[in-house]
Design a protein around this motif. Structure first.
Motif, PDB file in Angstrom:
ATOM      1  N   LYS A 118       1.007   4.170  -2.838  1.00 40.35           N
ATOM      2  CA  LYS A 118       0.738   5.571  -2.450  1.00 40.35           C
ATOM      3  C   LYS A 118       1.863   6.494  -2.902  1.00 40.35           C
ATOM      4  O   LYS A 118       1.642   7.636  -3.292  1.00 40.35           O
ATOM      5  CB  LYS A 118       0.592   5.676  -0.923  1.00 40.35           C
ATOM      6  CG  LYS A 118      -0.831   5.510  -0.432  1.00 40.35           C
ATOM      7  CD  LYS A 118      -0.886   5.746   1.061  1.00 40.35           C
ATOM      8  CE  LYS A 118      -2.223   5.312   1.640  1.00 40.35           C
ATOM      9  NZ  LYS A 118      -2.138   5.193   3.119  1.00 40.35           N
ATOM     10  N   GLU A 119       3.090   5.988  -2.809  1.00 41.53           N
ATOM     11  CA  GLU A 119       4.259   6.801  -3.178  1.00 41.53           C
ATOM     12  C   GLU A 119       4.530   6.784  -4.683  1.00 41.53           C
ATOM     13  O   GLU A 119       5.507   7.345  -5.161  1.00 41.53           O
ATOM     14  CB  GLU A 119       5.501   6.295  -2.425  1.00 41.53           C
ATOM     15  CG  GLU A 119       5.458   6.594  -0.922  1.00 41.53           C
ATOM     16  CD  GLU A 119       6.472   5.767  -0.139  1.00 41.53           C
ATOM     17  OE1 GLU A 119       7.448   5.294  -0.761  1.00 41.53           O
ATOM     18  OE2 GLU A 119       6.270   5.584   1.076  1.00 41.53           O
ATOM     19  N   GLY A 120       3.641   6.098  -5.411  1.00 40.64           N
ATOM     20  CA  GLY A 120       3.791   6.038  -6.868  1.00 40.64           C
ATOM     21  C   GLY A 120       4.883   5.107  -7.337  1.00 40.64           C
ATOM     22  O   GLY A 120       5.335   5.180  -8.476  1.00 40.64           O
ATOM     23  N   LYS A 121       5.337   4.220  -6.441  1.00 38.35           N
ATOM     24  CA  LYS A 121       6.393   3.273  -6.817  1.00 38.35           C
ATOM     25  C   LYS A 121       5.758   2.012  -7.415  1.00 38.35           C
ATOM     26  O   LYS A 121       4.615   1.690  -7.115  1.00 38.35           O
ATOM     27  CB  LYS A 121       7.225   2.894  -5.587  1.00 38.35           C
ATOM     28  CG  LYS A 121       8.023   4.048  -5.023  1.00 38.35           C
ATOM     29  CD  LYS A 121       8.762   3.621  -3.776  1.00 38.35           C
ATOM     30  CE  LYS A 121       9.535   4.774  -3.151  1.00 38.35           C
ATOM     31  NZ  LYS A 121      10.040   4.422  -1.820  1.00 38.35           N
TER      32      LYS A 121
ATOM     33  N   GLN B 136       0.822  -1.213   0.000  1.00 38.58           N
ATOM     34  CA  GLN B 136       0.000   0.000   0.000  1.00 38.58           C
ATOM     35  C   GLN B 136       0.860   1.268   0.000  1.00 38.58           C
ATOM     36  O   GLN B 136       0.604   2.218  -0.748  1.00 38.58           O
ATOM     37  CB  GLN B 136      -0.929  -0.008   1.214  1.00 38.58           C
ATOM     38  CG  GLN B 136      -1.970   1.108   1.191  1.00 38.58           C
ATOM     39  CD  GLN B 136      -2.990   0.946   2.302  1.00 38.58           C
ATOM     40  OE1 GLN B 136      -2.687   0.408   3.363  1.00 38.58           O
ATOM     41  NE2 GLN B 136      -4.199   1.398   2.067  1.00 38.58           N
ATOM     42  N   ASN B 137       1.897   1.258   0.823  1.00 42.36           N
ATOM     43  CA  ASN B 137       2.786   2.424   0.910  1.00 42.36           C
ATOM     44  C   ASN B 137       3.505   2.677  -0.410  1.00 42.36           C
ATOM     45  O   ASN B 137       3.676   3.815  -0.839  1.00 42.36           O
ATOM     46  CB  ASN B 137       3.808   2.239   2.044  1.00 42.36           C
ATOM     47  CG  ASN B 137       3.143   2.333   3.410  1.00 42.36           C
ATOM     48  OD1 ASN B 137       2.051   2.894   3.541  1.00 42.36           O
ATOM     49  ND2 ASN B 137       3.769   1.763   4.426  1.00 42.36           N
ATOM     50  N   MET B 138       3.922   1.598  -1.057  1.00 44.24           N
ATOM     51  CA  MET B 138       4.618   1.737  -2.343  1.00 44.24           C
ATOM     52  C   MET B 138       3.691   2.351  -3.387  1.00 44.24           C
ATOM     53  O   MET B 138       4.079   3.240  -4.140  1.00 44.24           O
ATOM     54  CB  MET B 138       5.117   0.372  -2.833  1.00 44.24           C
ATOM     55  CG  MET B 138       6.229  -0.194  -2.000  1.00 44.24           C
ATOM     56  SD  MET B 138       7.015  -1.579  -2.819  1.00 44.24           S
ATOM     57  CE  MET B 138       8.108  -0.739  -3.928  1.00 44.24           C
TER      58      MET B 138
END
Length: 210
Positions: free
Chosen positions: A77-80, A73-75
């Motif tokens: 969100k960060e566009g990764k 999810q964090n990836m």
């Protein structure tokens, strides 16, 4: 009595999925709006495959609240881009937990890096790559007819998705074409006609002859 203890070195316990289960894997590729989802449903119903969507598995992992899901999810969100290995491990786990040994993997591999990583991690090559070939104008028409009232918002996004598909996924199709594994389906036709062509791919040769 003879012994076979020294006949071969003991294998590592993390035996690959290919060795454990010997699954049949079919990759399903096609541009956005090419009708992959509809045809996957028909294949499942008629030929007993289990459908695995990389996107669905990633979403389910996020929803589960696991440590892995939070990382994914964090990836996003960060566009990764989520690393290939993460997606492949989810696909691998789903195959191992399934009672089936025939899998349709939908929308994956998205690029050459995905493809190479999948084969390296799982030890599996697809038996067939089903490529739903549909011209851009028809895919655009289908997608816009789904997006009630949001045409202007989406036309640019849709075209961007087409470009990404052509740049990333066509090299995967070409790679498997060189190995004789691609079955190209003209997906611009009506659903029933498309499925008639799909059935030919999945029907055993001896049944076709009858």
């Amino acid at each position: 009595m003879g012994t076979v203890v020294d006949a071969a070195p003991i294998k590592a316990t993390n035996e690959s999925l290919a060795e454990k289960k010997k699954p049949t894997v079919v990759f399903v590729l096609g541009g956005p709006g090419s009708g992959k989802g509809t045809q996957c449903s028909n294949i499942i119903e008629n030929f007993g495959y289990t459908h695995l969507s990389a996107g669905d598995l990633l979403r389910a992992e996020i929803k589960s609240g696991s440590e892995n899901g939070t990382m994914i999810q964090n990836m996003i969100k960060e566009g990764k881009i989520v690393p290939s290995e993460v997606t492949i491990k989810l696909l691998q786990r789903a195959m191992e937990e399934s009672h089936n040994d025939k899998f349709l993997i939908d929308g994956f591999p998205r690029n050459e890096e995905n493809r190479a990583a999948f084969e390296a991690v799982t030890g599996i090559e697809p038996s067939v790559v089903l490529f739903f070939d549909c011209h851009e104008k028809e895919m655009e028409r289908r997608l816009l007819s789904r997006n009630e009232g949001r045409v202007d918002d989406n036309i640019e996004t849709i075209r961007k998705r087409f470009r990404v598909f052509l740049e990333s996924s066509i090299p995967v199709v070409e790679y498997y074409e060189s190995k004789g594994k691609v079955r190209k389906i003209d997906a611009a036709r009506p659903i029933e006609e498309v499925f008639e062509s799909v059935k030919v791919v999945f029907t055993p040769k001896n049944e076709k002859a009858n």
